[in-house]
Each structure stands twice: as structure tokens, then as C-alpha cells.
Write a protein that holds these residues in place. Structure first.
Motif, PDB file in Angstrom:
ATOM      1  N   PHE A   1      -2.480   3.657 -11.670  1.00 28.43           N
ATOM      2  CA  PHE A   1      -1.213   3.777 -10.929  1.00 28.43           C
ATOM      3  C   PHE A   1      -0.037   4.018 -11.874  1.00 28.43           C
ATOM      4  CE2 PHE A   1       2.574   1.590  -9.140  1.00 28.43           C
ATOM      5  CZ  PHE A   1       2.832   2.472  -8.118  1.00 28.43           C
TER       6      PHE A   1
ATOM      7  N   ILE B   1      -2.664   3.862  -3.234  1.00 29.97           N
ATOM      8  CA  ILE B   1      -2.749   2.699  -4.123  1.00 29.97           C
ATOM      9  C   ILE B   1      -2.487   1.429  -3.328  1.00 29.97           C
ATOM     10  CG2 ILE B   1      -1.628   1.536  -6.095  1.00 29.97           C
ATOM     11  CD1 ILE B   1      -3.264   3.908  -6.986  1.00 29.97           C
TER      12      ILE B   1
ATOM     13  N   ALA C   1      -1.518  -3.726  -9.897  1.00 27.34           N
ATOM     14  CA  ALA C   1      -1.976  -2.428  -9.375  1.00 27.34           C
ATOM     15  C   ALA C   1      -3.068  -1.884 -10.300  1.00 27.34           C
ATOM     16  CB  ALA C   1      -0.803  -1.453  -9.321  1.00 27.34           C
TER      17      ALA C   1
ATOM     18  N   SER D   1       5.681   5.731  -5.810  1.00 25.27           N
ATOM     19  CA  SER D   1       4.428   6.177  -6.415  1.00 25.27           C
ATOM     20  C   SER D   1       4.587   7.556  -7.059  1.00 25.27           C
ATOM     21  CB  SER D   1       3.341   6.230  -5.339  1.00 25.27           C
ATOM     22  OG  SER D   1       2.203   6.848  -5.850  1.00 25.27           O
TER      23      SER D   1
ATOM     24  N   SER E   1       0.856  -1.178   0.000  1.00 23.76           N
ATOM     25  CA  SER E   1       0.000   0.000   0.000  1.00 23.76           C
ATOM     26  C   SER E   1       0.898   1.236   0.000  1.00 23.76           C
ATOM     27  CB  SER E   1      -0.894  -0.039   1.247  1.00 23.76           C
ATOM     28  OG  SER E   1      -1.617   1.146   1.342  1.00 23.76           O
TER      29      SER E   1
END
Lengths: 258, 173
Positions: B68, B124, B64, B118, B39
Motif C-alpha cells: 500500500f 486495500i 496496511a 490511496s 477499506s
């Protein structure tokens, strides 16, 4: 005098069990089981760690994985421990060799201890050798940290010792109570194997080999050993000790040789 | 047991260990998979995973959402050390979008750090799998050869007859 007799007996038993090719076979089997590729993952947060902290974490995990993989040697250990226990106890009872031991001025306690210890040592020493080879070859960059941090090395050897102690105590009990080499050999191995099947199929985690994973989890907890995990950790050592004490009492007080 | 015989047994045991490591490496090269979930909270943050990997071809499987976007880094041991000092020197760096498969090859077994950074502003959740595609690890073969050589050397030393001390004295005189 008694101590000397004990040492003499122990040397004799060790010479018997450590003769070629017993330790070599054990080493080969244990090394194969431990070195089979086992994919595994572990996580860590590097953002807050310094490099010494990170290496210490990596070494800790490498030791943890090694201790974890030691459980994979359970079945070969069971087969060979039942053979050794049969050779040392049931076979000698059956063919009368134990009478010769008893005719010497040695206490039964010394005879039992030397025989039990020799069975334990051959299994434990060979498994430890395989595990040490594994841990030093697993992540070679960690080797220096492993040498410095001897607590981790001891933490690898402790589950191996507990595993060996359980299997040896079970097979020795079978060997002493059955008195017959064939019954001891088949019976002790069948028992160890059934325990393993029950542990796997019924998901009974207090039975070995699943219970040995509890030992590893207990010893390698990041937050230190938890008191709540202590009962799971203690079940097998207590069972092993009880089996050893019962076998000892039977061997020293009740065993009659015809 | 005398010293020479003891050395001989040690030598034989070391050879057996080396041979067994070699055998385990050859017969156990079918590969495997390890996976976990992750996460990542927001833009610029990352998820890290340290995994002990064997040498050979590997695949990173990232599951994902399609929205993303991020960057995957793989660091070796030295790279991890540099990372803790603030220098980013990965052996692999790849931009990803959604679920992705990344192939890479490792030359030396050891601990590797896989980092997913990220580049989106929302949280996400996804999964990360590392597939060992299964090939003989040549570095482990090399190490087992060294062990076998050491064992052979110990064995040869043990079986080489020792010149008695008295003979050495006679030769000198």
C-alpha cells in the motif's frame, strides 16, 4: 388551594435539598465524570456533503458524544440519589417529621409529588448543567449550531432525564418501603450497584447503565429512531413509572405512621 | 432566597465547575486510543474519519499491507470547511507506504478530519488508530480559568454591598 399547598411543599423541599453544599457536590462529581477524557471516533463522508451539512453532522456527533458520556455519571448519581431519597422519605418517616406534614391540610398526593419532584430536580438540574458545559466546550466551533439547533440540546437532556428518573424512582421506592434511613441508604445504593455489576459482568444490556446507551443510540440514530429499537428504549422508563406508581399508592393509601 | 444570595450560589457553582474541569484535565491526562478499520477501493479514492481530539501530541497508526502506498492528510475545522469548497489545506500531509506511524501535535481541541488517500490500483483493507499520547490540554486549562474568573466575578458582584437607593439620592442632592 391544593395546588398552592403543593407549591408550598415543593418550595420547602427544594430549599431543603438545594441548600449548600448539596448541589455543589453533585455538580463537582458530575462534571468530573463527564469531563474525564474519553477517546472516541466517528466517521463521516465529506465528499457528498456541503459545509452546512458537514457542520450539522459535526454538531450532531458532538451532541451524541455528550449524551453518551452522561451515562458515566451513573454511579455518583446513584450514591447521591439514595442519600436524597433517604433524607426526604425514610428519615422523615423514622423521626416522625412526616406526621407533621400529614397533620397539615395537604393531600398525601401533594406531599409525595413535591418530595419526588424535588429529588428528581436536584439530580437532573445538576447533571444537565454539567452536560451543557461539556457540549459547549467539547468542540467549541459547534456552539452556534448547537444554539440554533435546540432539538439536539433537548436530545442531550432527555437521556439525562430518563437516567435521573430511573435512579430516583428506584431509590424513593426503597426509601418508602424500608422506612428506615440506614436500610434505605445502604439497600438502595447496593441495589443500584448490583444492577450495574450484573449489567457489566453478565452483559445484560437491558439493565442500567448499559440500557442508557440504548436510549442514546435510539435518540441519535442517523436514520431516525427505529421501531425495532423501541422496546429497548421503553424498558427503563416503564420500570421507573411502575416503581413510582407503586410507591405513590403505598405512600398515599397504605403507609401508616406509628 | 434573595437575589444576592442566589447570585452568590451561582458564582460558587460556576467556580466549582471550572475547578472540576481543571482537575479532570490534570488527573485524566493519561491518554487513550481509538481505532477503526478502513477499506479503500482503488487509486485516487480515499477514506475519511472525523474525530474529536484533545490538544497535545497524537499518533496516527496505520496498519496496511506493505504494497500500500498513499497519502495521509489531517485537516482542522477550517481545513474541513475549505475542503468542502474544493481547496485542500491540511495541517499535516505525509506520504506513507505499508504500516506507518505518524506523530503530530494539536494546539486546539476540536473536530479533526483524517484522510487516507490511496495511490495504488488495488483495493486495500487496513486499520487506523489514533493515539492520544496524554498531556495536559493547555487550551482546556485556559478555558477552565475563564470559567473560574467568570464565577469569581459573579461571586464578588453578589457579595459587594449595594448602596441603598435613598443614599444615592442623598449624595446627588
Amino acid at each position: 388551594m391544593t395546588k398552592n399547598r403543593f407549591l408550598m411543599n415543593l418550595t420547602w423541599e427544594l430549599k431543603n435539598l438545594f441548600r449548600f453544599p448539596f448541589p455543589e457536590i453533585l455538580l463537582a462529581l458530575f462534571t468530573y465524570m463527564v469531563f474525564r477524557p474519553n477517546p472516541g471516533l466517528f466517521t463521516s463522508s465529506f465528499e457528498s456533503l456541503s459545509w452546512p451539512g458537514a457542520t450539522s453532522y459535526l454538531t450532531f456527533n458532538s451532541a451524541y458524544h455528550t449524551a453518551f458520556y452522561s451515562v458515566s455519571a451513573y454511579l455518583p448519581m446513584a450514591i447521591l440519589a439514595s442519600i436524597f431519597a433517604t433524607l426526604v422519605f425514610a428519615y422523615e418517616i423514622e423521626n416522625g417529621l412526616l406526621k407533621v406534614h400529614f397533620s397539615h391540610p395537604t393531600s398525601r398526593r401533594a406531599i409525595f409529588s413535591s418530595k419526588f419532584l424535588s429529588c428528581f430536580l436536584i439530580v437532573f438540574v445538576t447533571l444537565s448543567c454539567s452536560l451543557l458545559f461539556f457540549v459547549f466546550l467539547y468542540i467549541p466551533e459547534n456552539n452556534l449550531y448547537l444554539i440554533i439547533n435546540s432539538r439536539l440540546t433537548l436530545s442531550i437532556l432527555l437521556p439525562a432525564a430518563l437516567e435521573s428518573f430511573f435512579i430516583v424512582s428506584l431509590t424513593v421506592s426503597f426509601s418508602i418501603f424500608s422506612r428506615r434511613a440506614s436500610i434505605s441508604l445502604v439497600g438502595s445504593f447496593a441495589t443500584v450497584y448490583i444492577i450495574q455489576l450484573l449489567s457489566q459482568t453478565e452483559n445484560l444490556t437491558f439493565l442500567p447503565p448499559a440500557a442508557f446507551y440504548w436510549h442514546v443510540e435510539f435518540l441519535f440514530s442517523h436514520t431516525g429512531p427505529k421501531l425495532s429499537a423501541l422496546p429497548n428504549f421503553l424498558v427503563l422508563p416503564i420500570v421507573s413509572t411502575l416503581l413510582t406508581i407503586i410507591s405513590y399508592i403505598y405512600f398515599s393509601r397504605r403507609l401508616e405512621l406509628s | 432566597m434573595n437575589k444576592a444570595r442566589f447570585m452568590l450560589r451561582i458564582g460558587v457553582c460556576v467556580i466549582i465547575i471550572g475547578l472540576t474541569i481543571l482537575l479532570a484535565n490534570i488527573t485524566g491526562s493519561e491518554g487513550g486510543i481509538g481505532s477503526t478499520t478502513f477499506s479503500i477501493s482503488s487509486n485516487g479514492t480515499w477514506f475519511e474519519l472525523v474525530a474529536p481530539l484533545r490538544s497535545g501530541p497524537h499518533e496516527i497508526r496505520i496498519g496496511a499491507p506493505q504494497a500500500f502506498r498513499g497519502t495521509v492528510y489531517v485537516f482542522n475545522y477550517e481545513g474541513m470547511r475549505l475542503l468542502t469548497e474544493g481547496t485542500k489545506l491540511p495541517i499535516l500531509e505525509e506520504n506513507i507506504q505499508g504500516s506507518t506511524l505518524i506523530d503530530f501535535t494539536i494546539n486546539r481541541r476540536g473536530a479533526y478530519l483524517i484522510m487516507i488517500q490511496s495511490n495504488v490500483s488495488t483495493q486495500i483493507e487496513g486499520s487506523l488508530g489514533i493515539v492520544d499520547k496524554g498531556r495536559i490540554s493547555y487550551d482546556l486549562i485556559f478555558d477552565s480559568m475563564i470559567i473560574i474568573t467568570i464565577g469569581t466575578a459573579i461571586t464578588i458582584l453578589a457579595i459587594t454591598p449595594r448602596i441603598p437607593h435613598s443614599n444615592r439620592l442623598n449624595k446627588a442632592t
